[in-house]
Every structure is written in C-alpha cells, then in structure tokens.
Design an enzyme around this catalytic site. Structure first.
Site, PDB file in Angstrom:
ATOM      1  N   HIS A   1      36.468  33.263  61.715  1.00 25.09           N
ATOM      2  CA  HIS A   1      36.573  31.903  62.073  1.00 25.09           C
ATOM      3  C   HIS A   1      35.361  31.180  62.790  1.00 25.09           C
ATOM      4  O   HIS A   1      34.660  30.379  62.739  1.00 25.09           O
ATOM      5  CB  HIS A   1      37.883  31.619  63.145  1.00 25.09           C
ATOM      6  CG  HIS A   1      39.328  32.014  62.159  1.00 25.09           C
ATOM      7  ND1 HIS A   1      40.050  32.613  63.005  1.00 25.09           N
ATOM      8  CD2 HIS A   1      39.654  31.403  61.409  1.00 25.09           C
ATOM      9  CE1 HIS A   1      41.087  32.839  62.372  1.00 25.09           C
ATOM     10  NE2 HIS A   1      41.004  31.986  61.172  1.00 25.09           N
TER      11      HIS A   1
ATOM     12  N   SER B   1      43.336  37.416  60.778  1.00 23.91           N
ATOM     13  CA  SER B   1      44.183  37.424  61.966  1.00 23.91           C
ATOM     14  C   SER B   1      45.454  38.285  61.791  1.00 23.91           C
ATOM     15  O   SER B   1      45.640  39.238  62.813  1.00 23.91           O
ATOM     16  CB  SER B   1      44.886  36.014  62.449  1.00 23.91           C
ATOM     17  OG  SER B   1      43.758  34.989  62.403  1.00 23.91           O
TER      18      SER B   1
ATOM     19  N   LYS C   1      56.917  28.885  61.013  1.00 19.77           N
ATOM     20  CA  LYS C   1      56.223  30.389  61.233  1.00 19.77           C
ATOM     21  C   LYS C   1      56.653  30.788  62.776  1.00 19.77           C
ATOM     22  O   LYS C   1      56.777  29.956  63.623  1.00 19.77           O
ATOM     23  CB  LYS C   1      54.665  30.000  61.127  1.00 19.77           C
ATOM     24  CG  LYS C   1      54.286  30.231  59.679  1.00 19.77           C
ATOM     25  CD  LYS C   1      52.817  30.529  59.673  1.00 19.77           C
ATOM     26  CE  LYS C   1      52.418  30.453  58.209  1.00 19.77           C
ATOM     27  NZ  LYS C   1      50.669  30.629  58.166  1.00 19.77           N
TER      28      LYS C   1
HETATM   29  P1  ADP Z   1      45.572  29.459  57.543  1.00 14.78           P
HETATM   30  O1  ADP Z   1      47.124  29.959  57.817  1.00 14.78           O
HETATM   31  O2  ADP Z   1      45.465  28.034  57.236  1.00 14.78           O
HETATM   32  O3  ADP Z   1      45.126  30.313  56.364  1.00 14.78           O
HETATM   33  P2  ADP Z   1      43.929  31.007  58.965  1.00 14.78           P
HETATM   34  O4  ADP Z   1      43.869  30.689  60.727  1.00 14.78           O
HETATM   35  O5  ADP Z   1      44.239  32.190  58.523  1.00 14.78           O
HETATM   36  O6  ADP Z   1      44.999  29.872  58.623  1.00 14.78           O
HETATM   37  O7  ADP Z   1      42.475  30.469  58.270  1.00 14.78           O
HETATM   38  C1  ADP Z   1      41.911  29.209  58.673  1.00 14.78           C
HETATM   39  C2  ADP Z   1      40.680  29.182  58.004  1.00 14.78           C
HETATM   40  O8  ADP Z   1      39.938  30.205  58.068  1.00 14.78           O
HETATM   41  C3  ADP Z   1      41.117  29.390  56.274  1.00 14.78           C
HETATM   42  O9  ADP Z   1      40.226  28.648  55.544  1.00 14.78           O
HETATM   43  C4  ADP Z   1      40.664  30.882  56.015  1.00 14.78           C
HETATM   44  O10 ADP Z   1      40.424  31.130  54.526  1.00 14.78           O
HETATM   45  C5  ADP Z   1      39.557  30.931  57.073  1.00 14.78           C
HETATM   46  N1  ADP Z   1      39.280  32.399  57.568  1.00 14.78           N
HETATM   47  C6  ADP Z   1      40.068  33.202  57.998  1.00 14.78           C
HETATM   48  N2  ADP Z   1      39.663  34.092  58.366  1.00 14.78           N
HETATM   49  C7  ADP Z   1      38.401  34.164  57.811  1.00 14.78           C
HETATM   50  C8  ADP Z   1      37.059  35.166  57.736  1.00 14.78           C
HETATM   51  N3  ADP Z   1      37.282  36.327  58.408  1.00 14.78           N
HETATM   52  N4  ADP Z   1      36.116  34.461  57.519  1.00 14.78           N
HETATM   53  C9  ADP Z   1      36.136  33.336  56.828  1.00 14.78           C
HETATM   54  N5  ADP Z   1      36.970  32.290  56.719  1.00 14.78           N
HETATM   55  C10 ADP Z   1      37.998  32.790  57.353  1.00 14.78           C
END
Ligand code: ADP
Length: 179
Positions: free
Chosen positions: A24, A135, A48
């Site tokens: 992130h 995550s 969730k």
């Molecule tokens: P969501 O539940 O909306 O997927 P996340 O917190 O998992 O929420 O992800 C938020 C955003 O960050 C999404 O666009 C996801 O693709 C991106 N994201 C999550 N992990 C990574 C990573 N390791 N590298 C790049 N983008 C990421």
C-alpha cells in the site's frame, strides 16, 4: 478568516487496509509522484470482520505517515464516487498486483465511471517485491510465527505482536556443516 483549502490535485486511495502493508505504501508513494495529495480512505464495511478496528487502522496509517502532510487518511461508507466528489477528488487510485486483481478492479472502475464519468480510476503497479503481498497473507504468516518485517511498516509489526503476543521470530541462522 476562512481557512484555506489545500490546492492541487487529490487522489483518493480506497481500501480495507487491514492492516496497511508496504505494498500500500508503495502505491501511495507512486501516487504522490502524480498527484499533490493522496487520501487513504478506509471503507467502513459492517459485513466484514476485520482484525484491526477502523480506529486502529486510522491510527496505524497516521503513525506510518506522521509528518507527511501530503498523505491524508479518512473513513467512508456508501458509494466511493460520492465520497470522492464530496472531498474534491477527481481520481481514484488503485494498485494492481497481478492479473488476478485485474478482473475485479476493471469491473469496479467501469461501474464507478458509469456512476460518475468525471472521476478517473488510475491503476499503479507496485515494485515487484511487493507484488505478492496482501494484508490477508501478512496476517496469516504472522499468526503462524513467520517474519513480516520487510512487508509492513514497523508500527504494524509492533501492533501485530501486541495483538497476538507472538514473539517476532529472528531469521534462522545458517545451518553449519560438520567437518
Ligand atoms: P480492498 O478490500 O479494497 O481490496 P485492500 O486494502 O486489500 O482493500 O487494497 C486496497 C488497494 O490496495 C487495492 O487497490 C489493492 O489492489 C491495493 N493493494 C493491496 N496490496 C497491494 C500490494 N502489495 N501492492 C500494490 N497494491 C496493493
């Protein structure tokens, strides 16, 4: 005197961020190379069962970006495009790790465009070293006693240990050969 609203371009980066990972942070940094401000917006989803409460996630992000006024953090519920419009953002920022992310992201981007054609979705790719980080995986690995220190900011690792009480395992020492 009326408080001046910060000028410049604003991108909203929505997500669960449960918890934030270096993936992130990588996307936020890349976003800052294109936009003046990036606002991380935590989706409040009562359906969730998150590990970290919304308040904890807000605190983790604030701590990770302490002193950086170009990164903001907030929560939202309801339609993302409504939120973006309310805060004056014309861009939604999302990260794409692999083809597996693409289908869902593509659908969301087109739906959001349909809902509000003025708002563009911008996808960015993280460094290869974060392309497998999520995550969910970070939580699983940590719970099983694995190291996550290269995958999350230090404040997240500390909070994970507080929550699970799991000692942070040191890297294994190299196996010594006899003779
Ligand atoms: P969501 O539940 O909306 O997927 P996340 O917190 O998992 O929420 O992800 C938020 C955003 O960050 C999404 O666009 C996801 O693709 C991106 N994201 C999550 N992990 C990574 C990573 N390791 N590298 C790049 N983008 C990421």
């Amino acid at each position: 005197m009326k408080k001046k609203r910060p000028d410049g371009s604003l991108a909203v980066f929505p997500g669960s961020f449960d918890p934030i990972t270096n993936g992130h942070l990588d996307i936020v940094d890349r976003g800052l190379s294109l936009f003046d401000r990036v606002r991380m917006a935590i989706l409040v989803n009562p359906e969730k069962q998150p590990l970290f409460s919304v308040e904890e996630r807000l605190a983790l992000i604030r701590e990770a970006y302490r002193g950086n006024s170009r990164v903001e953090v907030d929560t939202f519920s309801g339609l993302l495009v409504d939120y973006a419009e309310r805060v004056g953002a014309s861009v939604i920022l999302r990260g794409i790790r692999a083809i597996s992310d693409f289908e869902y992201e593509f659908q969301m981007a087109l739906m959001n465009r349909r809902l509000d054609p003025q708002i563009e979705t911008v996808f960015m790719m993280p460094a290869e070293s974060y392309s497998y980080v999520s995550s969910r995986l970070v939580k699983e690995v940590f719970q099983l006693g694995g190291r996550v220190s290269d995958l999350v900011p230090p404040v997240v690792e500390r909070r994970l240990s507080e929550k699970y009480g799991t000692p942070i395992r040191l890297p294994r020492s190299p196996v010594r050969r006899k003779g």
